[in-house]
Design a protein around this motif. Structure first.
Motif, PDB file in Angstrom:
ATOM      1  N   TRP A 145       0.826  -1.219   0.000  1.00  0.00           N
ATOM      2  CA  TRP A 145       0.000   0.000   0.000  1.00  0.00           C
ATOM      3  C   TRP A 145       0.851   1.256   0.000  1.00  0.00           C
ATOM      4  O   TRP A 145       0.593   2.192  -0.749  1.00  0.00           O
ATOM      5  CB  TRP A 145      -0.916   0.040   1.232  1.00  0.00           C
ATOM      6  CG  TRP A 145      -1.704  -1.196   1.441  1.00  0.00           C
ATOM      7  CD1 TRP A 145      -2.218  -2.011   0.456  1.00  0.00           C
ATOM      8  CD2 TRP A 145      -2.072  -1.788   2.684  1.00  0.00           C
ATOM      9  NE1 TRP A 145      -2.879  -3.063   1.027  1.00  0.00           N
ATOM     10  CE2 TRP A 145      -2.815  -2.961   2.397  1.00  0.00           C
ATOM     11  CE3 TRP A 145      -1.861  -1.439   4.016  1.00  0.00           C
ATOM     12  CZ2 TRP A 145      -3.327  -3.778   3.390  1.00  0.00           C
ATOM     13  CZ3 TRP A 145      -2.378  -2.250   4.994  1.00  0.00           C
ATOM     14  CH2 TRP A 145      -3.104  -3.405   4.688  1.00  0.00           C
ATOM     15  N   PHE A 146       1.870   1.263   0.876  1.00  0.00           N
ATOM     16  CA  PHE A 146       2.702   2.463   0.966  1.00  0.00           C
ATOM     17  C   PHE A 146       3.421   2.723  -0.361  1.00  0.00           C
ATOM     18  O   PHE A 146       3.530   3.861  -0.795  1.00  0.00           O
ATOM     19  CB  PHE A 146       3.717   2.312   2.102  1.00  0.00           C
ATOM     20  CG  PHE A 146       3.099   2.364   3.452  1.00  0.00           C
ATOM     21  CD1 PHE A 146       2.728   3.583   3.999  1.00  0.00           C
ATOM     22  CD2 PHE A 146       2.865   1.217   4.183  1.00  0.00           C
ATOM     23  CE1 PHE A 146       2.140   3.649   5.248  1.00  0.00           C
ATOM     24  CE2 PHE A 146       2.274   1.278   5.431  1.00  0.00           C
ATOM     25  CZ  PHE A 146       1.911   2.493   5.971  1.00  0.00           C
ATOM     26  N   ILE A 147       3.871   1.640  -0.991  1.00  0.00           N
ATOM     27  CA  ILE A 147       4.566   1.804  -2.275  1.00  0.00           C
ATOM     28  C   ILE A 147       3.611   2.356  -3.328  1.00  0.00           C
ATOM     29  O   ILE A 147       3.973   3.221  -4.123  1.00  0.00           O
ATOM     30  CB  ILE A 147       5.182   0.457  -2.715  1.00  0.00           C
ATOM     31  CG1 ILE A 147       6.179  -0.005  -1.659  1.00  0.00           C
ATOM     32  CG2 ILE A 147       5.835   0.571  -4.080  1.00  0.00           C
ATOM     33  CD1 ILE A 147       6.871  -1.295  -1.991  1.00  0.00           C
ATOM     34  N   MET A 148       2.369   1.884  -3.297  1.00  0.00           N
ATOM     35  CA  MET A 148       1.376   2.400  -4.248  1.00  0.00           C
ATOM     36  C   MET A 148       1.142   3.885  -4.035  1.00  0.00           C
ATOM     37  O   MET A 148       1.140   4.676  -4.995  1.00  0.00           O
ATOM     38  CB  MET A 148       0.054   1.643  -4.076  1.00  0.00           C
ATOM     39  CG  MET A 148       0.070   0.236  -4.629  1.00  0.00           C
ATOM     40  SD  MET A 148      -1.560  -0.508  -4.472  1.00  0.00           S
ATOM     41  CE  MET A 148      -1.135  -2.060  -3.709  1.00  0.00           C
ATOM     42  N   VAL A 149       0.948   4.278  -2.769  1.00  0.00           N
ATOM     43  CA  VAL A 149       0.698   5.692  -2.491  1.00  0.00           C
ATOM     44  C   VAL A 149       1.899   6.531  -2.918  1.00  0.00           C
ATOM     45  O   VAL A 149       1.745   7.562  -3.592  1.00  0.00           O
ATOM     46  CB  VAL A 149       0.385   5.900  -0.996  1.00  0.00           C
ATOM     47  CG1 VAL A 149       0.329   7.382  -0.666  1.00  0.00           C
ATOM     48  CG2 VAL A 149      -0.930   5.237  -0.628  1.00  0.00           C
ATOM     49  N   ILE A 150       3.103   6.073  -2.551  1.00  0.00           N
ATOM     50  CA  ILE A 150       4.304   6.860  -2.875  1.00  0.00           C
ATOM     51  C   ILE A 150       4.466   6.989  -4.384  1.00  0.00           C
ATOM     52  O   ILE A 150       4.731   8.075  -4.910  1.00  0.00           O
ATOM     53  CB  ILE A 150       5.557   6.214  -2.235  1.00  0.00           C
ATOM     54  CG1 ILE A 150       5.475   6.306  -0.703  1.00  0.00           C
ATOM     55  CG2 ILE A 150       6.829   6.875  -2.731  1.00  0.00           C
ATOM     56  CD1 ILE A 150       6.568   5.542   0.026  1.00  0.00           C
ATOM     57  N   THR A 151       4.269   5.876  -5.107  1.00  0.00           N
ATOM     58  CA  THR A 151       4.448   5.934  -6.562  1.00  0.00           C
ATOM     59  C   THR A 151       3.406   6.849  -7.201  1.00  0.00           C
ATOM     60  O   THR A 151       3.733   7.671  -8.075  1.00  0.00           O
ATOM     61  CB  THR A 151       4.358   4.530  -7.169  1.00  0.00           C
ATOM     62  OG1 THR A 151       5.192   3.653  -6.419  1.00  0.00           O
ATOM     63  CG2 THR A 151       4.809   4.528  -8.614  1.00  0.00           C
ATOM     64  N   GLY A 152       2.145   6.725  -6.772  1.00  0.00           N
ATOM     65  CA  GLY A 152       1.118   7.618  -7.311  1.00  0.00           C
ATOM     66  C   GLY A 152       1.421   9.068  -6.995  1.00  0.00           C
ATOM     67  O   GLY A 152       1.239   9.961  -7.835  1.00  0.00           O
ATOM     68  N   TYR A 153       1.923   9.288  -5.789  1.00  0.00           N
ATOM     69  CA  TYR A 153       2.244  10.639  -5.331  1.00  0.00           C
ATOM     70  C   TYR A 153       3.343  11.265  -6.190  1.00  0.00           C
ATOM     71  O   TYR A 153       3.188  12.388  -6.696  1.00  0.00           O
ATOM     72  CB  TYR A 153       2.671  10.546  -3.871  1.00  0.00           C
ATOM     73  CG  TYR A 153       3.071  11.820  -3.210  1.00  0.00           C
ATOM     74  CD1 TYR A 153       2.377  13.005  -3.422  1.00  0.00           C
ATOM     75  CD2 TYR A 153       4.154  11.850  -2.330  1.00  0.00           C
ATOM     76  CE1 TYR A 153       2.756  14.162  -2.783  1.00  0.00           C
ATOM     77  CE2 TYR A 153       4.520  13.008  -1.691  1.00  0.00           C
ATOM     78  CZ  TYR A 153       3.833  14.155  -1.922  1.00  0.00           C
ATOM     79  OH  TYR A 153       4.213  15.320  -1.294  1.00  0.00           O
ATOM     80  N   VAL A 154       4.439  10.547  -6.396  1.00  0.00           N
ATOM     81  CA  VAL A 154       5.522  11.123  -7.203  1.00  0.00           C
ATOM     82  C   VAL A 154       5.087  11.248  -8.658  1.00  0.00           C
ATOM     83  O   VAL A 154       5.522  12.171  -9.362  1.00  0.00           O
ATOM     84  CB  VAL A 154       6.838  10.316  -7.107  1.00  0.00           C
ATOM     85  CG1 VAL A 154       7.322  10.230  -5.674  1.00  0.00           C
ATOM     86  CG2 VAL A 154       6.711   8.934  -7.693  1.00  0.00           C
ATOM     87  N   LYS A 155       4.228  10.356  -9.119  1.00  0.00           N
ATOM     88  CA  LYS A 155       3.731  10.449 -10.491  1.00  0.00           C
ATOM     89  C   LYS A 155       2.898  11.721 -10.659  1.00  0.00           C
ATOM     90  O   LYS A 155       2.939  12.366 -11.708  1.00  0.00           O
ATOM     91  CB  LYS A 155       2.869   9.222 -10.781  1.00  0.00           C
ATOM     92  CG  LYS A 155       3.168   8.239 -11.886  1.00  0.00           C
ATOM     93  CD  LYS A 155       4.185   8.451 -12.834  1.00  0.00           C
ATOM     94  CE  LYS A 155       4.174   7.745 -14.132  1.00  0.00           C
ATOM     95  NZ  LYS A 155       3.436   6.560 -14.315  1.00  0.00           N
ATOM     96  N   GLY A 156       2.141  12.084  -9.634  1.00  0.00           N
ATOM     97  CA  GLY A 156       1.317  13.285  -9.728  1.00  0.00           C
ATOM     98  C   GLY A 156       2.083  14.569  -9.498  1.00  0.00           C
ATOM     99  O   GLY A 156       1.816  15.585 -10.125  1.00  0.00           O
ATOM    100  N   SER A 157       3.067  14.519  -8.586  1.00  0.00           N
ATOM    101  CA  SER A 157       3.760  15.762  -8.216  1.00  0.00           C
ATOM    102  C   SER A 157       4.901  16.082  -9.156  1.00  0.00           C
ATOM    103  O   SER A 157       5.210  17.248  -9.392  1.00  0.00           O
ATOM    104  CB  SER A 157       4.307  15.645  -6.803  1.00  0.00           C
ATOM    105  OG  SER A 157       3.307  15.205  -5.940  1.00  0.00           O
ATOM    106  N   GLY A 158       5.571  15.071  -9.667  1.00  0.00           N
ATOM    107  CA  GLY A 158       6.634  15.285 -10.638  1.00  0.00           C
ATOM    108  C   GLY A 158       7.774  16.115 -10.110  1.00  0.00           C
ATOM    109  O   GLY A 158       8.235  15.912  -8.978  1.00  0.00           O
ATOM    110  N   VAL A 159       8.203  17.091 -10.905  1.00  0.00           N
ATOM    111  CA  VAL A 159       9.425  17.833 -10.614  1.00  0.00           C
ATOM    112  C   VAL A 159       9.340  18.593  -9.302  1.00  0.00           C
ATOM    113  O   VAL A 159      10.362  18.875  -8.677  1.00  0.00           O
ATOM    114  CB  VAL A 159       9.751  18.788 -11.785  1.00  0.00           C
ATOM    115  CG1 VAL A 159       8.874  20.017 -11.742  1.00  0.00           C
ATOM    116  CG2 VAL A 159      11.203  19.192 -11.763  1.00  0.00           C
ATOM    117  N   ALA A 160       8.114  18.934  -8.849  1.00  0.00           N
ATOM    118  CA  ALA A 160       7.975  19.724  -7.627  1.00  0.00           C
ATOM    119  C   ALA A 160       8.734  19.075  -6.472  1.00  0.00           C
ATOM    120  O   ALA A 160       9.381  19.760  -5.679  1.00  0.00           O
ATOM    121  CB  ALA A 160       6.501  19.876  -7.269  1.00  0.00           C
ATOM    122  N   LEU A 161       8.683  17.761  -6.388  1.00  0.00           N
ATOM    123  CA  LEU A 161       9.319  17.060  -5.271  1.00  0.00           C
ATOM    124  C   LEU A 161      10.832  17.161  -5.302  1.00  0.00           C
ATOM    125  O   LEU A 161      11.490  16.998  -4.282  1.00  0.00           O
ATOM    126  CB  LEU A 161       8.914  15.582  -5.277  1.00  0.00           C
ATOM    127  CG  LEU A 161       7.457  15.304  -4.941  1.00  0.00           C
ATOM    128  CD1 LEU A 161       7.201  13.822  -4.961  1.00  0.00           C
ATOM    129  CD2 LEU A 161       7.120  15.858  -3.569  1.00  0.00           C
TER     130      LEU A 161
END
Lengths: 294, 294, 294
Positions: A145-161
Motif C-alpha cells: 500500500w505504501f509503495i502504491m501511495v508513494i508511486t502515485g504521489y511522485v507520479k502526480g507531483s513530478g518535478v515539484a518534489l
C-alpha cells in the motif's frame, strides 16, 4: 430511465478513462510545465547562457514524474526517454517557449483564456498519471500500500518534489524550503489522489476506476482552473486540513503555510532565520550603497 | 596502393579499437584523475583528517563514469566495484598520490612531460568509454537515441557532472555553478562525442566504429595535450559554438563562459551575485584585518 | 566438559543469531531512532508545520539502512515499504514520540534506564543488519569484496550517511560537515563490522558467522550503552585509530575529530571557515542590535 442514465455515465467514464493522452493532452502538459519553468526567476538567463542546462530543466519539468516513479520502482531513471517522439515534442515546446522570435509563442500560451484550457488539459494528464502510477506499483507489489501511495504521489507531483535539485541545475540553491515542507495545492491533491486510487486498487473504495478517474479529473480541473484564473495559491482543503492537523498533530490553527504565511510572519519556522538575516544584511548593504549614490 | 593504404588504416583502427585498456591506460586514467582531485583546494586537508572521505572522492574521480552510467541504466551504482583489481589499483594510486613520502610520486606524475603522456593516455580511455556507453545503451534500448547520447555523455564526463556532490563529500558546497551550467572542454567534447557515436551506432554516420574511435581519440588527445601544455581552458569549439548559440539560442556573442568570463565580469549571471557579495564581504573583512595587523 | 562448554556456546550463538527481530527488537530500533530525530533542533517545529515531512524523516531514520542498501544493489529504494506491518509500527512509534498527549511516551522512553535497554536492543538489530547486508551482497557479487563492505557499511550506518539530505527535507542545510568527514562511533563501528563480516563471508576469518554476530553484538551493546550512560561521544577506537592514521595517512596525532575537537579549535579544517565567518558576522550584527536595544 435511471438505470440507463447510470449506464451512460459509466460508459462515458469508461470512454474518458481510455482516451489517448498523446499528443494533444501531452503537448498541453509540456506547454504549461515549461511555462512554469519560464516563470522561475533566472531561467531565461540560463536559457541564454547554457541551453543544455535549460533543456535538462525543461525535460525534468516535463518528465520528472516518470523519472521519479522509475527511480522509486528501481528502473532506469531515463527509461521514459526511449519515447523519442515525446522527447522531441517536449524539446520543440521548450524551444518555442524560450527562443521563439518576438516571444510570440510564449505570449500566445500565456494569454489567460488559452492558458486556462491548457491548465485544464494538464490536470487531465496528472490524474491519469496518478492512476497509472498506483496501478504500476500494484502490479509490482501486490500488497504494498505504501509503495502504491508513494508511486502515485511522485507520479502526480513530478518535478515539484525535486525542485531543490532542479534549481541547483540552474545555479539556484534554496535549502530553507522544499515542496514537502510547504506543499502546494497540486502536490497535496496528488497525495490525496494517490491515497484514493490506492484504496480503489485494493478494493477498499467500492467504485470503478474509470469513474474515480472521471471524478478526480473533474475536481482537479475545476480547482486548478479556478485558482489559475484568480491567481490564488489557497487550497480548497485549507479549512479541513487546518482542523485535522490541529487535532491530530497539534498544528497551530490558521497557520496553513500556503495560505496565511503573509499574515503571520512571526509563525515562520526558525529554520528560515539565517537566510533572513543574510537577506537583511544584503538589504542593508544595498540601502547604504544607494544612499552613497544619492 | 591506395586501396592497400585504406585497408591498412582500417586494420590499424581495428587493432587500436580492440587494444586492452587494463592496466596501462587505466592506471594513467587513475593517476590523472586523482591528480586533479589533489589540485582541488582543501583536498589534502581532507586526506589527512578523513582518509575514508578522501578515498571515496578518489573512487568517484576514477569510477564516476561507471557509477553514473550504471545509475542511468538502472543497474547497481557500485556494480563496477566487483572488479577488485581495478579498485585496488586505483586505491594504490590514491595512496601514492596523497601519502607517498616526500610527495615523490606526485612530483613525478605532475612533471609536465610525464603528465602530458598520462593525459594523452587518459583521453584514449575516455573515448573508449563513450563508445562503450553508447553501445551498452543501444543494447538495452534499441531506438533510444536520447538514452544513448545521455549514457555516452555521462560515461565520458564522469565525476564532473556530479562535482557538486563530490565537493559536498569534502565539506565544500558551491551551488552557484555546476558542470552543466559552465561546461568545461572535456564535458563538451564528451557530449559531441556521444552524439557522434550515437549517429554511428544508428547508422546515420556512414563510418566504421573503429575508425570513429581512432579519429575521435586523435582529436581528444591533441586538444587535451595542447591545452594542458599551454595551461589553457579555452575550447576549440568556442568560435563555432558562440555563433551557433547566438543564432539558435540568442546567446550574447563572445560570452562563452569557459573562455571570456575574465574579460566580461559584467556579463556574469545574476545567480552568481549573492556569492560575490559574500566574497566581497569576506574580502573587506580580510583587508580590515590585514590593516590592523600592519 | 570443555568440549560441552564450546558446544553450548556455539548453540547459544546459533540460537541468538537466528532469533526473530520482529517485533520487539525492531520496535526498540524505531523508538531509539525517532528519539534521535526528536533531539535534532527544529524537528518538533517541522512535526507541527508539516507532518508529512516529519513522517518522511522518521521513515528515513527507521528504514534508511534498507533504502541505502537497496539503492546500492540496484533495487527499488522503497522495496522495504512492502512490509506494511513494519511501516505501520514505525508510524505508530513516530506518532507517539511526537504527538502523544503530555509528551508522555517521549518522557517514558527517554528515561535513562529505559533508554539504555532500548539502545542495547537497537545495537542487536544493527549487527544483524550488517551481517545480512554483507550476506546479501555476497549472494549478488560472489567476489565483490568492496561491494560487500559497502553494503554492510550502509546497512549498519543507515540514515547517518545521508544526514545532509535528511536535514534538507527539514529545511536545514549544513554542507560543512557530513557523516563520512566526521564519523561518529556507530558509523565507524559499522565500517569495521562490515569488514569483519566480509572477511568471515569470504572465509578469511576462521570463525562461524553466528559466533561473530554474538561477539560483535556484545561489543556494540557494551560500548553504546556505556557511551549513552556517560553522555560520551568518544570512541573506544580513538587511540589505535589515531596512531594508525598518523602512520598511514600522516594525520596529526591527537586530532581525532569525534573526541578532541572541543580542546583544539585551532585544528579545525579550513573548510569550516566560511561558515564561521558568517556566524561571526551574524554574531556581530546581533551584538550591535542588542546594544542599540539597550
Amino acid at each position: 430511465m435511471d438505470v440507463l442514465g447510470v449506464l451512460n455515465l459509466g460508459e462515458i467514464a469508461q470512454y474518458f478513462s481510455k482516451m489517448a493522452m498523446f499528443p494533444v493532452f501531452d503537448v498541453a502538459y509540456y506547454i504549461v510545465s515549461i511555462l512554469y519553468l519560464k516563470y522561475e526567476p533566472g531561467s531565461v538567463e540560463v536559457s541564454r547562457r547554457s541551453p543544455v542546462a535549460s533543456w535538462l530543466c525543461a525535460m525534468l519539468y516535463c518528465f520528472g514524474s516518470y523519472i521519479l516513479a522509475d527511480v522509486m520502482l528501481g528502473a532506469s531513471p531515463i527509461d521514459y526517454f526511449h519515447n523519442n517522439s515525446h522527447v522531441l515534442l517536449a524539446t520543440a515546446v521548450w524551444y518555442l517557449v524560450f527562443y521563439c522570435p518576438l516571444n510570440l509563442f510564449y505570449k500566445c500560451v500565456a494569454f489567460m483564456p488559452v492558458k486556462l484550457v491548457l491548465v485544464a488539459l494538464k490536470e487531465v494528464v496528472r490524474t491519469r498519471k496518478i492512476a497509472a502510477g498506483v496501478h504500476h506499483a500494484h502490479h509490482a507489489y501486490h500488497h504494498g500500500w505504501f509503495i502504491m501511495v508513494i508511486t502515485g504521489y511522485v507520479k502526480g507531483s513530478g518535478v515539484a518534489l525535486i525542485s531543490n535539485f532542479e534549481q541547483l541545475l540552474r545555479g539556484v540553491w534554496k535549502p530553507d524550503s522544499n515542496e514537502i515542507l510547504n506543499m502546494s495545492f497540486p502536490t497535496k491533491a496528488s497525495l490525496y489522489g494517490a491515497i484514493l486510487f490506492t484504496l480503489q486498487e485494493t478494493h477498499w473504495l467500492p467504485i470503478s476506476k474509470s469513474l474515480l478517474i472521471c471524478l478526480f479529473t473533474l475536481f482537479m480541473v475545476t480547482s486548478k482552473v479556478f485558482m489559475t484564473a484568480r491567481h490564488s495559491h489557497g487550497s480548497p482543503f485549507a479549512l479541513v486540513e487546518s482542523w485535522v492537523c490541529h487535532l491530530l498533530f497539534h498544528s497551530p490553527l490558521g497557520c496553513d503555510d500556503s495560505h496565511d504565511h503573509h499574515h503571520h510572519p512571526a509563525a515562520a519556522a526558525p529554520a528560515a532565520s539565517p537566510a533572513k538575516t543574510k537577506e537583511e544584511l544584503n538589504e542593508g548593504t544595498r540601502k547604504r550603497k544607494s544612499k552613497k549614490a544619492e
